[in-house]
Design an enzyme around this catalytic site. Structure first.
Site, PDB file in Angstrom:
ATOM      1  N   GLU A   5      -1.666   8.265  40.791  1.00 36.64           N
ATOM      2  CA  GLU A   5      -2.459   7.126  40.899  1.00 36.64           C
ATOM      3  C   GLU A   5      -3.060   7.861  42.485  1.00 36.64           C
ATOM      4  O   GLU A   5      -4.409   7.749  42.306  1.00 36.64           O
ATOM      5  CB  GLU A   5      -1.984   6.472  41.826  1.00 36.64           C
ATOM      6  N   ALA A  18       5.461   8.159  44.097  1.00 35.66           N
ATOM      7  CA  ALA A  18       5.573   8.208  45.295  1.00 35.66           C
ATOM      8  C   ALA A  18       7.484   8.725  45.816  1.00 35.66           C
ATOM      9  O   ALA A  18       8.224   8.305  44.350  1.00 35.66           O
ATOM     10  CB  ALA A  18       5.815   6.761  45.691  1.00 35.66           C
ATOM     11  N   GLU A  37       6.672   2.569  36.760  1.00 39.00           N
ATOM     12  CA  GLU A  37       6.867   2.490  38.246  1.00 39.00           C
ATOM     13  C   GLU A  37       7.689   0.877  37.398  1.00 39.00           C
ATOM     14  O   GLU A  37       9.057   0.519  37.927  1.00 39.00           O
ATOM     15  CB  GLU A  37       5.899   1.792  38.791  1.00 39.00           C
ATOM     16  N   GLY A  93       2.368   7.555  41.295  1.00 38.08           N
ATOM     17  CA  GLY A  93       1.552   7.799  42.976  1.00 38.08           C
ATOM     18  C   GLY A  93       1.534   9.255  42.599  1.00 38.08           C
ATOM     19  O   GLY A  93      -0.230   9.151  43.044  1.00 38.08           O
TER      20      GLY A  93
HETATM   21  N1  CAA Z   1      10.665  10.669  43.897  1.00 36.69           N
HETATM   22  C1  CAA Z   1      11.962  11.586  44.890  1.00 36.69           C
HETATM   23  N2  CAA Z   1      12.796  12.380  44.539  1.00 36.69           N
HETATM   24  C2  CAA Z   1      12.141  12.743  42.746  1.00 36.69           C
HETATM   25  C3  CAA Z   1      10.606  12.102  42.337  1.00 36.69           C
HETATM   26  C4  CAA Z   1      10.496  10.721  42.933  1.00 36.69           C
HETATM   27  N3  CAA Z   1       9.157   9.875  42.328  1.00 36.69           N
HETATM   28  N4  CAA Z   1      10.900  12.886  40.955  1.00 36.69           N
HETATM   29  C5  CAA Z   1      11.851  14.271  41.006  1.00 36.69           C
HETATM   30  N5  CAA Z   1      12.665  14.106  42.164  1.00 36.69           N
HETATM   31  C6  CAA Z   1      13.469  14.345  42.644  1.00 36.69           C
HETATM   32  C7  CAA Z   1      14.888  14.146  41.880  1.00 36.69           C
HETATM   33  O1  CAA Z   1      15.209  13.204  42.126  1.00 36.69           O
HETATM   34  C8  CAA Z   1      15.034  15.390  41.783  1.00 36.69           C
HETATM   35  O2  CAA Z   1      16.383  15.786  42.743  1.00 36.69           O
HETATM   36  P1  CAA Z   1      17.171  16.444  43.132  1.00 36.69           P
HETATM   37  O3  CAA Z   1      17.287  18.228  42.632  1.00 36.69           O
HETATM   38  O4  CAA Z   1      17.409  16.327  44.679  1.00 36.69           O
HETATM   39  O5  CAA Z   1      18.624  15.303  42.128  1.00 36.69           O
HETATM   40  C9  CAA Z   1      13.961  16.931  41.637  1.00 36.69           C
HETATM   41  O6  CAA Z   1      13.096  16.138  42.365  1.00 36.69           O
HETATM   42  C10 CAA Z   1      13.997  17.584  40.565  1.00 36.69           C
HETATM   43  O7  CAA Z   1      13.906  16.218  39.338  1.00 36.69           O
HETATM   44  P2  CAA Z   1      14.518  16.397  38.060  1.00 36.69           P
HETATM   45  O8  CAA Z   1      15.669  16.879  38.327  1.00 36.69           O
HETATM   46  O9  CAA Z   1      14.944  14.559  37.847  1.00 36.69           O
HETATM   47  O10 CAA Z   1      13.485  16.762  37.268  1.00 36.69           O
HETATM   48  P3  CAA Z   1      13.385  17.261  35.232  1.00 36.69           P
HETATM   49  O11 CAA Z   1      12.646  18.022  35.381  1.00 36.69           O
HETATM   50  O12 CAA Z   1      14.772  16.579  34.511  1.00 36.69           O
HETATM   51  O13 CAA Z   1      12.851  15.305  35.608  1.00 36.69           O
HETATM   52  C11 CAA Z   1      10.997  13.810  36.136  1.00 36.69           C
HETATM   53  C12 CAA Z   1      11.170  15.649  36.061  1.00 36.69           C
HETATM   54  C13 CAA Z   1      10.695  13.085  34.738  1.00 36.69           C
HETATM   55  C14 CAA Z   1       9.204  13.959  36.387  1.00 36.69           C
HETATM   56  C15 CAA Z   1      12.028  12.980  37.189  1.00 36.69           C
HETATM   57  O14 CAA Z   1      11.939  13.515  37.488  1.00 36.69           O
HETATM   58  C16 CAA Z   1      10.849  11.608  37.010  1.00 36.69           C
HETATM   59  O15 CAA Z   1      11.224  11.126  36.280  1.00 36.69           O
HETATM   60  N6  CAA Z   1      11.043  11.817  37.737  1.00 36.69           N
HETATM   61  C17 CAA Z   1      10.087   9.793  38.724  1.00 36.69           C
HETATM   62  C18 CAA Z   1       9.368   9.952  38.030  1.00 36.69           C
HETATM   63  C19 CAA Z   1       8.427   8.365  38.606  1.00 36.69           C
HETATM   64  O16 CAA Z   1       9.465   7.486  37.900  1.00 36.69           O
HETATM   65  N7  CAA Z   1       7.828   7.841  39.616  1.00 36.69           N
HETATM   66  C20 CAA Z   1       7.072   7.485  39.457  1.00 36.69           C
HETATM   67  C21 CAA Z   1       7.822   6.804  41.835  1.00 36.69           C
HETATM   68  S1  CAA Z   1       6.998   5.031  42.242  1.00 36.69           S
HETATM   69  C22 CAA Z   1       5.260   5.324  42.896  1.00 36.69           C
HETATM   70  O17 CAA Z   1       4.681   5.932  42.510  1.00 36.69           O
HETATM   71  C23 CAA Z   1       4.703   3.602  42.766  1.00 36.69           C
HETATM   72  C24 CAA Z   1       3.790   4.074  43.223  1.00 36.69           C
HETATM   73  O18 CAA Z   1       2.796   3.571  42.311  1.00 36.69           O
HETATM   74  C25 CAA Z   1       3.216   4.417  44.340  1.00 36.69           C
END
Ligand code: CAA
Length: 263
Positions: free
Chosen positions: A115, A69, A135, A112
């Site tokens: 999911e 998400a 999460e 998400g």
């Molecule tokens: N939401 C918003 N932005 C996101 C995102 C997310 N879930 N995942 C990645 N992005 C964005 C980053 O913020 C980044 O943006 P900027 O360039 O503006 O800084 C861009 O995508 C590229 O990401 P990274 O620089 O972090 O890329 P990376 O290769 O270094 O890492 C990753 C990749 C490990 C997937 C890392 O992006 C990450 O940990 N993302 C979040 C994963 C996460 O926590 N997901 C769960 C979300 S909560 C949820 O989903 C609730 C639910 O159950 C419905």
């Protein structure tokens, strides 16, 4: 399918009987924002109504199926807002689509994104696929079926380990545990090619029997899922009343480690 312009997804027809939906928000690793899900729901409604289409494939990019998400969209939301609007409830539309949906997963399928794949009927994975429910690192829990669908698929102990630790799991683990039906060969685009071929095969069968088969399998799988999902979403909403959610998501956006105060 009637002509429509999408911004956050692409819709193509690699073969006449298969709709290929590609999530297309590369700069955010296909983070599933509300506008993206609105487009996805819209296109799913269209392809479900199109008599020529017998199967749907959903994919992302080589780097990310979907990284979850949209954390930046969620980070400032309050409990009253997420509960009041029943936030994430529009994610469930995909589960009411009659046609078989295959997720073709490469790269990150986190939160998400994992999911969303679990809501599809079949998951094919590239060897690069990385799944996970991280999460807990954001001070919340999965809110779109992760705790429920994983527990049903891979059992309690593994689900607990994944959801409580937030650790990712590999394509090989996903295959061993039955999360995915199979891991395809290496090579760019391979998983999409395989998924389209599978979709074409499925589309060649009788459509009514296909619909009935999907309904029957889901019946075995979903008996009490609805209640579990409702319960999960309410808990997810309630975490927006905690400081740890604000801190966890702010820390992500600010690229630093969270300092949880357990409040
Ligand atoms: N939401 C918003 N932005 C996101 C995102 C997310 N879930 N995942 C990645 N992005 C964005 C980053 O913020 C980044 O943006 P900027 O360039 O503006 O800084 C861009 O995508 C590229 O990401 P990274 O620089 O972090 O890329 P990376 O290769 O270094 O890492 C990753 C990749 C490990 C997937 C890392 O992006 C990450 O940990 N993302 C979040 C994963 C996460 O926590 N997901 C769960 C979300 S909560 C949820 O989903 C609730 C639910 O159950 C419905």
């Amino acid at each position: 399918t009637r002509a429509h312009t999408y911004h956050l997804i692409n819709l193509t027809r690699p073969v006449p009987s298969v709709a290929l939906i590609t999530l297309n928000r590369p700069k955010a690793l296909n983070a599933l924002s509300s506008p993206l899900f609105d487009e996805l729901n819209h296109v799913l409604k269209d392809v479900d109504a199109d008599k020529e289409i017998g199967a749907v494939v959903i994919t992302g990019s080589e780097k990310a199926f979907a990284a979850g998400a949209d954390i930046k969209e969620m980070k400032d939301k309050q409990y009253s807002e997420v509960y009041g609007s029943n936030f994430l409830s529009h994610w469930t539309y995909i589960t009411s689509v009659k046609k078989p949906i295959i997720a073709a997963v490469s790269g990150y399928a986190l939160g998400g994104g994992c999911e969303l794949a679990l809501m599809c009927d079949i998951i094919l994975a590239s060897p690069t696929a990385t799944f996970g429910q991280p999460e807990i690192n954001l001070g919340v829990i999965p809110g779109a079926g992760g705790t429920q669908r994983l527990a049903r698929t891979i059992g309690k102990s593994r689900t607990m380990e994944l959801v409580l630790s937030g650790r990712n799991f590999s394509a090989a683990e996903a295959e061993r545990w039955g999360v995915v039906s199979r891991v395809v060969g290496e090579g760019e685009g391979e998983v999409v090619k395989e998924a389209v071929a599978l979709g074409e095969k499925i589309a060649s069968k009788g459509k009514l029997a296909t619909q009935a088969a999907k309904e029957a399998v889901n019946h075995a799988y979903e008996q009490t899922l609805t209640e579990g999902l409702h319960f999960e979403r309410r808990l997810f909403h309630s975490l927006f009343a905690t400081n740890d959610q604000k801190e966890g998501m702010a820390a992500f956006a600010e690229k630093r480690k969270p300092n949880f105060t357990h409040s």
